[in-house]
Design an enzyme around this catalytic site. Structure first.
Site, PDB file in Angstrom:
ATOM      1  N   LYS A  19      -6.753  -8.306 -52.749  1.00  0.00           N
ATOM      2  CA  LYS A  19      -5.097  -8.255 -52.411  1.00  0.00           C
ATOM      3  C   LYS A  19      -5.752  -8.639 -51.224  1.00  0.00           C
ATOM      4  O   LYS A  19      -4.744  -9.428 -50.042  1.00  0.00           O
ATOM      5  CB  LYS A  19      -4.280  -7.732 -52.813  1.00  0.00           C
ATOM      6  N   SER A  20      -6.351  -7.949 -50.529  1.00  0.00           N
ATOM      7  CA  SER A  20      -6.386  -7.292 -48.675  1.00  0.00           C
ATOM      8  C   SER A  20      -7.013  -8.907 -48.573  1.00  0.00           C
ATOM      9  O   SER A  20      -7.558  -9.363 -46.942  1.00  0.00           O
ATOM     10  CB  SER A  20      -7.776  -6.021 -48.867  1.00  0.00           C
ATOM     11  N   ARG A  24      -5.485 -11.939 -45.865  1.00  0.00           N
ATOM     12  CA  ARG A  24      -6.021 -12.123 -44.761  1.00  0.00           C
ATOM     13  C   ARG A  24      -6.192 -13.565 -44.618  1.00  0.00           C
ATOM     14  O   ARG A  24      -6.101 -13.857 -43.651  1.00  0.00           O
ATOM     15  CB  ARG A  24      -7.232 -10.976 -44.648  1.00  0.00           C
ATOM     16  N   ARG A 119       8.206   2.447 -44.068  1.00  0.00           N
ATOM     17  CA  ARG A 119       7.131   2.635 -43.388  1.00  0.00           C
ATOM     18  C   ARG A 119       6.283   2.451 -42.346  1.00  0.00           C
ATOM     19  O   ARG A 119       7.642   1.470 -41.478  1.00  0.00           O
ATOM     20  CB  ARG A 119       6.291   1.709 -44.385  1.00  0.00           C
ATOM     21  N   SER A 165      -5.196   1.543 -40.477  1.00  0.00           N
ATOM     22  CA  SER A 165      -6.194   0.575 -39.700  1.00  0.00           C
ATOM     23  C   SER A 165      -5.066  -0.867 -39.688  1.00  0.00           C
ATOM     24  O   SER A 165      -5.684  -2.343 -39.554  1.00  0.00           O
ATOM     25  CB  SER A 165      -7.617   0.170 -40.481  1.00  0.00           C
ATOM     26  N   GLN A 166      -3.908  -1.314 -40.462  1.00  0.00           N
ATOM     27  CA  GLN A 166      -3.627  -2.577 -40.671  1.00  0.00           C
ATOM     28  C   GLN A 166      -2.899  -3.307 -39.716  1.00  0.00           C
ATOM     29  O   GLN A 166      -2.708  -4.101 -38.948  1.00  0.00           O
ATOM     30  CB  GLN A 166      -2.637  -2.679 -41.945  1.00  0.00           C
ATOM     31  N   ASP A 307      -7.704   4.412 -50.659  1.00  0.00           N
ATOM     32  CA  ASP A 307      -6.540   3.282 -51.921  1.00  0.00           C
ATOM     33  C   ASP A 307      -7.551   3.099 -53.658  1.00  0.00           C
ATOM     34  O   ASP A 307      -6.722   3.433 -54.319  1.00  0.00           O
ATOM     35  CB  ASP A 307      -6.352   1.960 -51.827  1.00  0.00           C
ATOM     36  N   LYS A 334       1.358   5.423 -46.864  1.00  0.00           N
ATOM     37  CA  LYS A 334       1.244   3.938 -47.769  1.00  0.00           C
ATOM     38  C   LYS A 334       2.649   4.077 -48.529  1.00  0.00           C
ATOM     39  O   LYS A 334       3.888   4.155 -48.196  1.00  0.00           O
ATOM     40  CB  LYS A 334       0.550   4.301 -48.518  1.00  0.00           C
ATOM     41  N   ARG A 338       1.276   9.007 -51.487  1.00  0.00           N
ATOM     42  CA  ARG A 338       0.474   9.395 -51.961  1.00  0.00           C
ATOM     43  C   ARG A 338      -0.591  10.778 -52.250  1.00  0.00           C
ATOM     44  O   ARG A 338      -0.470  11.653 -53.774  1.00  0.00           O
ATOM     45  CB  ARG A 338      -0.636   8.804 -51.866  1.00  0.00           C
TER      46      ARG A 338
END
Length: 447
Positions: A19-20, A24, A119, A165-166, A307, A334, A338
């Protein structure tokens, strides 16, 4: 001398694309001049929402038969015009696309599900404003967000990356489209491997990225060029299958992952090795074999691969001593908190857990059947599915199909690999899902 029994025959797992990497690559392809080909992309709720979003922003996304590849045609510049972008549950869309839009010209409004609205976006908004962006939002630091774009100047990036970090990844990917060079210090950011992934992909799409000193990045203007990219299997997703192998004396191989992977979460197998599993990282595949024993009695720092901390926490009750997983405070921001969710669900299973702001310590125990609160979080659902399999106790997930966010076929693949696994029924959701911007109020049997 009695010979040791041969290890079980390896079973080949089918793990979908990262997914990452997929999200991107979708953005970078949309920013590039020409048509890029993304091979083996992840096809899930998040990536489909992301692809639809870049389509709304002017890119053309074409799917091949069976989604073997996506062809993405970009203009080589930031978006222009006016668009309303629905991000659904995709945090990457809400964090990567606004900076991209700010490099263009026009008015772009972003919104998402109730879960995504909750979020935080404040660090991203603050950094974008310092770069010259004009932003409007009715709720400070949250979606919905309107970007009135007239280009970004560039310069020094100052971003609070302690939660995610996103924020920094989104700004870095927009940097080649800014007017002046961008300089960023990555040393205080969490999840550094995800930033390294971002920079690696930027370079593959032709960005001028340099690291003049350790942890300091300079990106020069010049845009991106179209490219072809093969997307690796998702290492975070593979963690559930690897953990299940380690806890059940099975042998699972995931082809396409290897020591050259750009995904930091592949380091999860090192944690399994420390716990006693046999791990083989080859040039073309990674294999994990359970040895019949899981060791505890030590601490693991999981900040860079947070994650996967839930995956390890889920099998930790089966270890022979307590296991402390630290460095995970940012996992509270997240899809759900979590850290708290793992603690409460393990306690519901009768497992002793000590929780701090930044860590959990899981004690050995015999899990009992429980109803698992998924909080619409795919990683909670998958992690506790592994615990149910490994402990041989029924776990009732209150939202078993939230896994479609990243791995739509998760339950079916688990049942194929592990005959004792039971595919859950589609039970009513704990709250209505958002589908395409509308509340999903259908009954469970209609979904």
């Amino acid at each position: 001398m009695t010979p040791r029994p041969a290890p079980p025959r390896p079973l080949t797992a089918h793990v979908p694309g990262s997914k990452s990497i997929t999200t991107r690559a979708l953005l970078l392809a949309a920013a590039a001049n020409g048509t890029s080909t993304l091979w083996a992309p992840l096809v899930s709720h998040d990536t489909l929402a992301f692809g639809k979003a870049v389509g709304r922003l002017g890119a053309r996304v074409e799917n091949s038969p069976s989604d073997q590849f996506w062809a993405v045609t970009g203009s080589g510049r930031g978006p222009t015009g006016t668009a309303v972008v629905w991000c659904a549950d995709a945090g990457t869309a809400a964090r990567f696309l606004p900076p991209f839009c700010a490099t263009g010209e026009g008015v772009f409004t972003f919104d998402g599900s109730e879960q995504l609205r909750a979020r935080p976006l404040s660090p991203l908004m603050t950094a974008m404003t310092e770069l010259g962006a004009e932003l409007e939002t009715p709720v400070p630091g949250r979606l919905p967000l309107t970007v009135r774009a007239a280009g970004l100047e560039g310069g020094e990036l100052r971003v609070d990356s302690s939660m995610s970090s996103q924020f920094l990844s989104g700004l870095l990917m927009a940097a080649p489209l800014m007017r002046h060079p961008v300089r960023a210090d990555l040393r205080a950011s969490v999840s550094r491997p995800y930033l390294d992934m971002t920079l690696d992909l930027m370079r593959r799409f032709g960005a001028d990225v340099k690291e003049p000193e350790s942890g300091v990045i300079e990106v020069r203007p010049g845009g991106y060029r179209a490219t072809a990219l093969v997307i690796e299997p998702d290492a975070s997703t593979a963690s559930y299958l690897f953990a299940a192998a380690a806890a059940t004396e099975q042998r699972i191989t995931v082809p396409g992952l290897c020591g050259r992977s750009i995904q930091g979460d592949l380091r999860f197998v090192e944690a399994l090795s420390t716990m006693g599993a046999q791990v083989e990282v080859g040039d073309r595949a990674v294999t994990v074999t359970g040895t019949g024993r899981l060791r505890g009695g030590f601490d693991l720092e999981m900040g860079d691969i947070s994650d996967t901390f839930m995956t390890l926490a889920a099998i930790a009750p089966l270890a022979d001593a307590p296991l402390t997983l630290g460095g995970v405070r940012h996992a509270r921001f997240k899809e759900s908190d979590r850290v708290a969710a793992v603690t409460r669900n393990l306690r519901a299973c009768g497992v002793r857990v000590d929780e701090t702001e930044d860590s959990v310590t899981v004690h050995p125990g015999t899990p009992r059947p429980a109803r698992i609160a998924c909080h619409r979080d795919h990683r909670i659902a998958m992690a506790f599915s592994v615990l149910g399999l490994a402990a041989r106790v029924p776990m009732v997930l209150d939202d078993p199909y939230c896994v479609t966010k990243t791995f739509p076929g998760f339950h079916q693949e688990m049942a194929r690999l592990f005959p004792d696994y039971t595919v859950p029924e589609r039970v009513p959701f704990s709250e209505p899902h958002d589908v395409g911007g509308h509340r999903d109020t259908r009954k469970a049997g209609e979904r």
